[in-house]
Structure formats: structure tokens, C-alpha cells
Design an enzyme around this catalytic site. Structure first.
Site, PDB file in Angstrom:
ATOM      1  N   GLU A  26      41.898  26.048 -37.022  1.00  0.00           N
ATOM      2  CA  GLU A  26      41.542  24.639 -36.900  1.00  0.00           C
ATOM      3  C   GLU A  26      40.102  24.512 -36.392  1.00  0.00           C
ATOM      4  OE1 GLU A  26      43.598  22.155 -34.022  1.00  0.00           O
ATOM      5  OE2 GLU A  26      43.391  20.428 -35.330  1.00  0.00           O
ATOM      6  N   HIS A  61      52.643  19.025 -30.366  1.00  0.00           N
ATOM      7  CA  HIS A  61      51.987  19.136 -31.673  1.00  0.00           C
ATOM      8  C   HIS A  61      52.942  19.610 -32.768  1.00  0.00           C
ATOM      9  CE1 HIS A  61      47.808  18.251 -31.237  1.00  0.00           C
ATOM     10  NE2 HIS A  61      47.554  19.191 -30.359  1.00  0.00           N
ATOM     11  N   GLU A  78      51.014  21.672 -26.626  1.00  0.00           N
ATOM     12  CA  GLU A  78      51.150  22.408 -27.892  1.00  0.00           C
ATOM     13  C   GLU A  78      52.519  22.200 -28.523  1.00  0.00           C
ATOM     14  OE1 GLU A  78      48.455  23.400 -29.044  1.00  0.00           O
ATOM     15  OE2 GLU A  78      47.356  23.226 -27.164  1.00  0.00           O
TER      16      GLU A  78
HETATM   17 ZN   LIG Z   1      45.856  19.551 -29.133  1.00  0.00          ZN
END
Ligand SMILES: [Zn+2]
Length: 1035
Positions: free
Chosen positions: A304, A477, A474
């Protein structure tokens, strides 16, 4: 992702919250907070020689046209089309389903084949009509739903100029974004990394479907040496094809002999070789020294936002979701991990082992693909249908228990909260020894910095808070980002704002003892500070270059995103309404992509039935324009008038805005001010509004518990009344409200709306204050000013400021213990107070810190320094040459990373110039001090008087090396620039900074963080000009 790591930068600008996930600091330091960096791709700068832009009125041209033998018909078609603004048609074509965007934009000889001059004439006529229409509708930057159309006359079309591929042929695509004609369905990847020579080979098979007729396939690939390529249409035979590459955009293209028709399927197979990356993105190599002093190597990924293309050719945009089947070939002494569980391992005749992973059971974006080749060891546990494991290097296995139990509890919580089970059979959390970001949410294989995941047996609750925060972020996510993904990076906040909000919300529910509320409050203050600058941007903002994509990873996407979600939640009827809305959102866009409107529509649908609050209407005002409102209160009899305006620190005629927000203003008053039931709501949508209040009300406090994203000015009388109320009894307001008054009044002073004398009047109540958040906020604000004065060498004021701080906080400082402390909030309070006291050379503090350090060293580490006090102790120790050497020795041999980082912060706070220069170089060099720590080192060195000018020189001298390690625009670079410049307050420094960055051109001059730095220096100078005399009079 968590671009921010868990340690500190200077508090002034980077408040502790950037901690965001990982971002957060381990401790609430006041004197210096930090964050660092992310791992992003390095983009080759556009080589001006490769593309030739001609003046708009001329006929086109691409250098080398002659070599391409374009024939007359084609040339005519091509040039005419360009002159007529083909690029607008291309832009628009993506919106129309029955035409091929690709063909329309393709240059002759590659993607479209104009046959005769007559045809061209007909087409020309259509083109003229169409282009005029398109020009009106698709002006660059124009978005009717958000920003509105610019009024300036920008109707002149832009010519499309096709670039030249590396082989000299015309590259058939001229845009940053990929065409929509071909969509990937599945990838089959086989990778063979060689950790001896740090190279890898790969084979990628991509199954695709044709969405619009075309004869070219354009995708991403960067630094891949493609050795063979074949193409197969439907059930036909595979044949060799040539791959064109345009390096500046990291795009590759394949031209096929037959037209591909809508609805057809095809397969592209690419064989390639590449080097493992030496930076922190793509498929990169990392290393660590094991307990026997032996260097161990490993390879891991960080994709990313734009680096999957460095590991395999792919359609590297978040909306091109597909399934992935991954094989990795390794030496027998390594193990591999990827998103999915391992299906089987086969020993090959070469002696190598091929690990084959299950095909992903979900469609996912390329930036979430991950794989690791290392020799890690796991601990595991089953949580409903998922096997949760935590991996680390073998000698740190004992530090993984906390992460496993935390992740398990949070996974259970999210499964229930979202009413959608985590969809994969396994979830790995892996601590990578050299990792730039705080963590990265790859689906099923979350990667972390060691400090963001590993917790020693004796770790303090604050260290656990950091780890739990990052894990909570996380894991959130896995739903927000992985399951439902933003369509494009302009809406990154849908991933990051949500994950940040959920991290606080889930910790508050699942681990109330971690006291996450103070941190979230501080985070919101810092988001306001940043968003008050003219250089800020809207939460949802257009991004058209790789650098702009990088720059989206900032506090606006993360912290402002989270703050406006909190505000929305607080004005709905309780948590359940909000929860229902996001469950609906997750259901509706499950395994697909969406944008900000999609979110608001989901929330509106749920909300409309009960309160008739139009969420879309309200929230658009917060996501589509930058900044936030200042609400000014004025009372006359029983009438209270509220007026809103843009809170803009740099305000002059050129920056005047007429922005209005739909603000759910909350308020309490002296008759009822603490309990949630006291809170009343007034919706302010227009420039001003009036509410009624009994005249007997003595004072009003707006923005109850600071859940709204705005600042309030109460006018002279209003501030006096609140100040008097707090003087007589601090408990008339919640601690969040007290902290918010402190934050707001400093902000208003910076804006020039209140005098610094008024600020000091409010602060006079501080001697009765004992709660963490008001104290830490006041210390932070005062230390910012202290440091500015210090750097301006205003010696007299520096010493008066020191006395002022000690006078107001000494009794609280003296009450702090140096023993182990269990409460997170008390740890935050005492580390803030003691760091301040010791940094001001308060003798009780420094003596105690020195004694603790000596004891610790003498006992060979067996007498522990409590985790939350380590930084202050190491910082004091580092001021003596002898102890600095001892500390460096300890640093070199320490294995527990959280402690190690605090030693590093201590080392970097020395005032010995030679040592400072050494430590900066060591951070860049990366041997003793890993380069991932350089942003932290820089921010720490900048805090001190001796270091901040060295850092500025260091950055100028080493800029090229810095942007090689940390991409232009990345969070690491943002941090470095901010650290180095935020304490400048003179014209001379402003000129220097401006001169340096403007000379960088494509190497960084366009970064938003540069604008922010310049604006901050101007504001510092203005504040000094306006307030030095007040300080001399009142301090
Ligand atoms: Zn993040």
C-alpha cells in the site's frame, strides 16, 4: 495502514496522536511526541526527455514520431483528435458503458486503426460536438457532486500526448489512471525469491474479462525485467506478445493482434525477474541480528498504496479487485506466509520447496496482497472459525502472548459488532524486524513493526495500549478497507478514518482499563491544529499523482476522519443507530468498492426512519471542504447567538472563504453540566442562529466533551465567566471539557482573537487541576511556546516561561512517584509532568532520574526502570558524556524494542553537537540504528537547541538519500519536514526553507507538507510579533 509508528515526534505539531495506530506514542510525552513513517513506493520522476509537450496551438507531437512510421491518414486523425481535446473524451468515456474508453483514446497503430481520410472527416464532426459537450462536463477538477464546477474559464481542451515506451514505440496510454476496458478476474503468482543475492523471479498469469472493445491491455509493472509474455484469447492458443513499458507511470502495455470484444475472456502470462527492494516497499529484503550475533535475512512485502506493481505485474488500483492464488519457492530452511493458509508443500528436484497457498476466498485489491519468506515462529489460537497466529523472530517468541490474546478478543468483538464474520480461515499477525509503517492490514497477514506488536512480560500498561491500539486498528481494516474498499485513493479516509475511529471505540469497550479516551481526545485536538492551516485539504480530495496518493496518508484522512465519525455518532440516537448504518454499509458494498457518498447514503437510509436527520447533507459539509468552523457565542438577555466562520489561521483577502458547515452544536450550562443528560443540541447550518436560554444562566460550555470538530469562542464575557467558574471549582466541567477550553483558547490566541493575557488567566486555575487530559494539553501548548522562544534565543522570556510552568505545575510534579504504576491515565500524567520537569532542569526530577539510571546500570539491568519513565530517565542520562556512552552500549545490545526506542530517544536528545551529527548519520546509514528510526531520531534531535539547526543542514545535504529511502510525500517525509521546520519563526529561516524546497522541483517542491511548513513558519513569526510584548508584560 498505520503510517505512523508508535514513537514520538515533537509534540508541538505532531501530537501524540498521530500515534494513531501505531502511530501513537508509547507515552504521553509532552516534550516530544512522535510518529514516523510509512513505506511507500519510489516513483521515478517523469523524464522530460521522454514526453514532448508542444504549445497548445501547434500540431502535436511526440518525439520520435518519424521512427514510428505513422502514415498520413493516421497522423491526421491523431493530431486532429488531440487538438480537439481527446483527453476529455477519454475522461468521460469511463462513465459510459457502451463505448470503449480505450479505443477512443488510443493512438493510431496501437489501439485504434483509422482507415481512411473520409472516415476521419466524419469522426471529426462527431468529435467536435462531443468534445464541446465533454469539455463542459469534465473540466479537470470539476466534480458536480462535491466541489462544484470552477467558475474560471478553463474550457480550452488539453491535448493528449502519448509517451514513448522504453523500446522506442509509442506507448498507447497517456493517463495516470488505467483504462476501464479490461478487468482482472484472478491472478496466479509464482515467485522464487533468492535471499542470497537478493533477487527474485516470478510468473504471473492474469485472467481478465473485456468490459469495452479494445486491442490493448494496460496495467502496472515497476522495475520488473519481463523475459517472456504470452497472450491467449478465450480457449484459443497462447501466443508470444511484446510488452511495452512506460517507466515514469510504472505502466506496461500489450498490444494484441485481434480486437478484444466486450464480454470476452483472455489470459496474459508474464515471466520476469527483479531485485528485492532495498527500501521499505514492494517485495523488499529486511534483516536482523539474532541472539548469536548472526545476521539473518528475510523478505517481506509492503504494497500500500502503489507498490504491488513492484512485485508482480497487475492492475494496481484499489477498484480492480480479483482473486489470488500464490506459490512461493524457497530454500528448506525458510518458511513462507501469505494471505491464505498453505494448501501444500512440494520438494522440487532442485532441492527447493514450493509452497502453494489456497486461492483467496474473497476478491481483493492488489495493495492487500502479501507474502513473507523468513524463519519466524508462531503461537496460535482458534477464535470461532479462524486460526489466529502471532509470528516473530524465534528469540522474541516470548513477547507475542499479549498480541495473541488481544487480537483474539478484538476479532470476536468485531465479528459480533459488524454482524459479518471475518471471512478467512486464518489471521496472522507478524512482527517484521525492519518495517517502516506502524503496521499494514494485508488481508489475513497483517504485518507490524516489532514495537507495534511485541510486548515484554514487564511492559507497562502504556506499552500495551500502543500494541492494542495498532491491533484494533488493523483488525478493523479487515472490514473497513479489505471487505469494503474505497474506489480510489481520494477517499482513503473511508479506510483510515473508520479504522481509526473503530480502534478507539473497540478498545474503550473491550479494554476499558487501557483508558484510550485521553488519547483519542488529544488526537482530535491535533487534527484540529493541522486542519486550521490553509495548506490543509478536504477529507475527500482529488488525487492525480503518486505523490498526492502518498500525501493522503496524513492526519486529515486518519484523525479528522475519525473525529467526524465520532461527531456523527454522538448526534445520532446512541451507538445502535450508527452501528446499524455501518452494518448496512458493509453489507451493501461487501467485497466491492465505494466512495464517501455511498457511506452517507447507507447511514441516511437507516437514519431517516427515526430522526429524519439527513446524514448525507450534514456530513458532506465536513468531507467536501477543508477546515472546520469557529463558532462564536454572543449573549444578549435570554438570546444566545451562534455565528460560524471558517477557522483559518492564515486569513487574508486571498484566503477568505465562505464555507459553511452543518454543525450539531452541543452545549451545557452551569445548572447542569456534567451528565450526558445535560447536553442539549442545536443544529447550526447557516451563518448564524439563535437559541434561548434563561438569563439566570451564568455560563455556557459548547461542544460537550469535545465530541464535535469545531472550536468555540465565547467572547470576553463568556471566557471570563468560564474562567471564574473553574477557579472556584474545577469539577463543574468534565475533564474533556476542561481540556477543550485549554485547547481552544490557545488556538484562538494563535488566530489573534484572544490576548495571551486571557490565556494565562484561564491557566491560573491549573494549580487545582489533577486530571490527565487538561494537564497534558496545557503542558503541550506551553512547551510549544517555550521551544519557540528558546529557538529565538529570547533568553529572558525562556527563563520566565520556565518559572511560570514550574510555578503552576510544581505541586503536581512533586506528587509524582517513580515506582511502577498500573493506571494508564496516571502513567500518562506523570510521564508528561516529569518529562517537562526534567527538560526544564528541575533539580528534584533530574537527580531522581540520574539515580534511577545509575541503579539500573549497576544492577546490570535487574533493577527495572518503569516503562513509562524510561524515556525521561534515558534522556536525563544522555546529557552526561559518560552515561551517553553507557546508553549507547545498552542500545546496541538491547533486544526488547519498545525499550530500545526509548534509549534511542534518549541518545538523540544529547546537546553534544558531535554526537548529534553522529547519530543522524548513523540513522541514515542504517547499521547500528535502523533507517526506519530516522524520522524519530530527527524529530527528537530537533527538540533540542543544539540539534535543530544541524537537522536542517542535514536534511538539505542528504535530501536525495532521504527520498530514496522514504518516497516523496510519504508520512516519513512529512514528519521529517515538519520536525525540521516547525520551530522556525524568522524571515531568514522562512527564506531558507522556501529557497531550498523550491529548488527541488519534482524532487519534492510540490508537497503539501512544504506548504504546511512555510505556513507554519509565517504563523510562528506572526505570533511572536504579536505576543512578545504581552509575554514580557505578563509572564
Ligand atoms: Zn490504517
Amino acid at each position: 495502514m498505520d503510517p505512523f509508528d508508535s514513537n514520538s515526534t515533537e509534540r508541538a505539531n505532531l501530537p501524540r496522536n498521530m500515534i494513531e495506530n501505531s502511530m501513537f506514542e508509547e507515552e504521553p510525552d509532552v516534550v516530544d511526541l512522535a510518529k514516523d513513517s510509512t513505506a511507500f513506493p519510489t516513483f521515478p520522476a517523469l523524464d522530460p526527455d521522454e514526453v514532448v509537450y508542444e504549445p497548445r496551438s501547434s500540431r502535436l507531437l511526440v518525439r520520435g514520431l518519424g521512427e514510428n512510421d505513422m502514415d498520413e491518414d493516421e497522423e491526421d486523425c491523431e493530431s486532429s483528435a488531440r487538438l480537439l481535446g481527446m483527453s476529455f473524451m477519454n475522461r468521460s468515456s469511463a462513465h459510459r458503458s457502451n463505448s470503449s474508453p480505450y479505443t477512443r483514446q488510443a493512438p493510431p497503430r496501437s489501439c485504434s486503426r483509422p482507415s481512411a481520410r473520409t472516415m476521419v472527416v466524419c469522426v471529426l464532426f462527431l468529435v467536435i460536438v462531443a468534445s464541446m459537450t465533454m469539455v463542459l462536463y469534465f473540466l479537470p477538477g470539476c466534480n458536480f457532486t462535491r466541489a462544484g464546477c470552477p467558475k474560471t474559464n478553463k474550457t480550452t481542451p488539453i491535448e493528449t500526448v502519448y509517451p514513448i515506451s522504453t523500446n522506442g514505440k509509442l506507448f498507447p496510454w497517456a493517463q495516470f489512471r488505467l483504462p476501464q476496458s479490461i478487468h482482472p478476474l484472478s491472478y496466479d503468482l509464482t515467485l522464487t525469491p533468492n535471499l542470497d543475492d537478493m533477487t527474485f523471479t516470478g510468473r504471473t498469469v492474469i485472467n481478465m474479462s473485456v468490459h469495452h472493445n479494445t486491442n490493448c491491455i494496460v496495467l502496472h509493472g515497476a522495475n520488473l525485467n519481463i523475459t517472456k509474455a504470452t497472450f491467449k484469447l478465450g480457449d484459443g492458443k497462447a501466443s508470444d506478445v511484446t510488452v511495452l513499458e512506460y517507466k515514469p507511470r510504472q505502466q506496461i502495455a500489450v498490444k494484441v493482434s485481434d480486437d478484444l470484444k466486450t464480454g470476452q475472456y483472455c489470459v496474459l502470462t508474464l515471466h520476469y525477474s527483479a531485485n528485492l527492494s532495498h527500501t521499505y516497499d514492494g517485495f523488499y529484503n529486511s534483516s536482523y541480528t539474532d541472539k548469536d550475533g548472526k545476521k539473518r535475512v528475510l523478505a517481506a512485502t509492503q504494497f500500500e498504496p502503489l507498490s504491488a506493481r513492484k512485485a508482480f505485474p497487475c492492475f494496481d488500483e484499489p477498484a480492480f479487485k480479483a482473486t489470488f492464488q500464490i506459490q512461493i519457492i524457497r530454500k528448506p530452511n525458510y518458511m513462507t506466509l501469505s494471505n491464505m493458509p498453505k494448501a501444500k508443500s512440494t520438494t522440487l528436484t532442485s532441492g527447493l520447496v514450493q509452497d502453494e497457498f489456497e486461492k483467496t476466498s474473497v476478491k481483493m485489491s492488489t495493495y492487500l496482497v502479501a507474502f513473507i519468506v523468513a524463519d519466524f515462529t508462531p503461537i496460535s489460537k482458534n477464535v470461532s472459525k479462524t486460526l489466529v497466529s502471532v509470528y516473530s523472530v524465534p528469540e522474541k517468541k516470548e513477547h507475542t502472548d499479549y498480541a495473541l490474546s488481544t487480537a483474539s478478543k478484538l476479532l470476536e468483538f468485531y465479528n459480533n459488532f459488524f454482524e459479518i464474520d471475518y471471512p478467512l480461515k486464518k489471521l496472522d499477525l507478524v512482527a517484521i524486524p525492519d518495517f517502516l509503517a506502524g503496521a499494514m492490514e494485508n488481508w489475513g497477514l497483517i504485518t507490524f513493526r516489532e514495537t507495534s506488536l511485541l510486548v515484554g512480560k514487564q511492559s507497562s500498561p502504556l506499552e500495551k495500549q500502543v500494541v492494542a491500539s495498532v491491533i484494533a486498528h488493523e483488525l478493523a481494516h479487515q472490514w473497513f478497507g479489505n471487505l469494503v474498499t474505497m474506489s480510489w485513493w481520494n477517499d482513503l479516509w473511508l479506510n483510515e478514518g473508520f479504522a481509526t475511529y473503530m480502534q478507539y471505540m473497540s478498545l474503550q469497550t473491550v479494554f476499558p482499563k487501557l483508558d484510550i479516551g485521553n488519547l483519542f481526545l488529544a488526537v482530535r485536538f491535533r487534527a484540529l491544529d493541522k486542519d486550521a492551516l490553509n495548506s490543509s485539504h478536504a477529507v475527500s480530495t482529488e488525487v492525480n499523482t503518486p505523490e498526492q496518493v502518498e500525501e493522503m496518508f496524513d492526519s486529515v484522512s486518519y484523525e479528522k476522519g475519525a473525529s467526524i465519525l465520532l461527531m456523527l455518532n454522538a448526534c445520532l440516537l446512541g451507538e445502535q443507530q450508527f452501528r446499524k448504518g455501518i452494518i448496512q454499509y458493509l453489507d451493501q458494498f461487501n467485497e466491492s468498492n465505494t466512495d464517501t457518498d455511498g457511506l452517507w447514503n447507507s447511514l441516511t437510509q437507516v437514519e431517516v426512519s427515526t430522526q429524519h436527520l439527513n446524514v448525507s447533507e450534514m456530513m458532506n459539509s465536513w468531507t467536501s471542504q477543508k477546515g472546520f468552523p469557529l463558532v462564536t457565542v454572543s449573549r444578549k438577555g435570554d438570546q444566545v447567538t451562534l455565528t460560524q466562520e471558517h477557522f483559518l489561521l492564515t486569513s487574508d483577502n486571498t484566503t477568505h472563504t465562505s464555507s459553511l458547515w452543518n454543525i450539531p452544536v452541543t452545549y451545557v450550562n452551569d445548572s447542569c453540566s456534567l451528565a450526558p443528560e445535560c447536553r442539549q443540541v442545536f443544529t447550526l447550518k447557516t451563518k448564524s442562529g439563535t437559541l434561548k436560554l434563561p438569563e439566570s444562566v451564568k455560563w455556557l460550555k459548547l461542544n460537550y466533551r469535545n465530541t464535535g470538530f469545531y472550536i468555540v469562542h465565547y467572547g470576553d464575557e463568556g471566557w471570563d465567566a468560564l474562567t471564574a467558574a473553574l477557579h472556584s471549582n474545577v469539577s463543574v466541567l468534565t475533564h474533556e471539557d476542561r481540556a477543550s477550553l485549554i485547547h481552544n483558547i490557545f488556538a484562538l490566541s494563535r488566530l489573534g482573537r484572544v490576548s495571551f493575557h486571557q490565556v494565562l488567566s484561564l491557566l491560573n486555575y491549573m494549580s487545582n487541576e489533577t486530571e490527565t487530559s487538561p494537564v497534558t494539553e496545557a503542558l503541550l501548548q506551553l512547551s510549544n511556546i517555550y521551544r519557540l522562544l528558546d529557538k529565538r534565543q529570547e533568553h529572558g522570556l525562556v527563563s520566565r516561561m520556565k518559572d511560570y510552568i514550574l510555578d503552576h505545575f510544581r505541586s503536581l510534579m512533586d506528587k509524582q512517584t517513580w515506582e511502577e504504576e498500573e493506571s494508564v491515565s496516571k502513567q500518562e500524567l506523570r510521564s508528561a509532568l516529569l518529562e517537562m520537569a526534567c527538560s526544564l532542569n528541575e533539580e528534584n526530577c533530574t537527580q531522581k532520574a540520574k539515580a534511577l539510571f545509575k541503579e539500573h546500570v549497576k544492577s546490570n539491568g535487574t533493577i527495572r526502570i518503569p516503562g513509562d519513565l524510561q524515556r525521561v530517565v534515558f534522556t536525563v542520562a544522555a546529557q552526561s558524556d559518560e552515561d551517553w556512552d553507557t546508553l549507547l552500549h545498552m542500545y546496541a545490545h538491547a533486544t526488547y524494542d519498545a525499550e530500545k526506542r526509548k534509549m534511542l530517544q534518549g541518545l538523540a536528545s544529547t546537546q553534544n553537537a558531535r554526537r548529534l551529527v553522529w547519530i543522524l548519520k548513523a540513522g541514515l546509514n542504517g547499521d547500528l540504528i535502523q533507517t526506519q528510526e530516522l524520522p524519530l531520531v530527527i524529530s527528537r534531535v530537533c527538540n533540542g537547541f543544539t540539534g535543530y539547526l544541524f537537522v536542517w543542514d542535514f536534511i538539505q545535504e542528504n535530501w536525495d538519500q532521504l527520498i530514496e529511502k522514504f518516497p516523496v510525500g510519504s508520512f516519513a517525509i512529512q514528519t521529517i519536514i515538519k520536525s525540521a521546520t516547525s520551530q522556525f519563526s524568522t524571515q531568514a529561516h522562512l527564506d531558507q526553507v522556501q529557497g531550498f524546497f523550491s529548488g527541488l522541483k519534482e524532487r519534492g517542491s510540490q508537497m503539501r507538507s512544504v506548504q504546511e511548513a512555510l505556513e507554519t513558519i509565517r504563523l510562528n513569526r506572526r505570533w511572536m510579533d504579536q505576543n512578545l510584548s504581552t509575554l514580557r508584560k505578563w509572564l
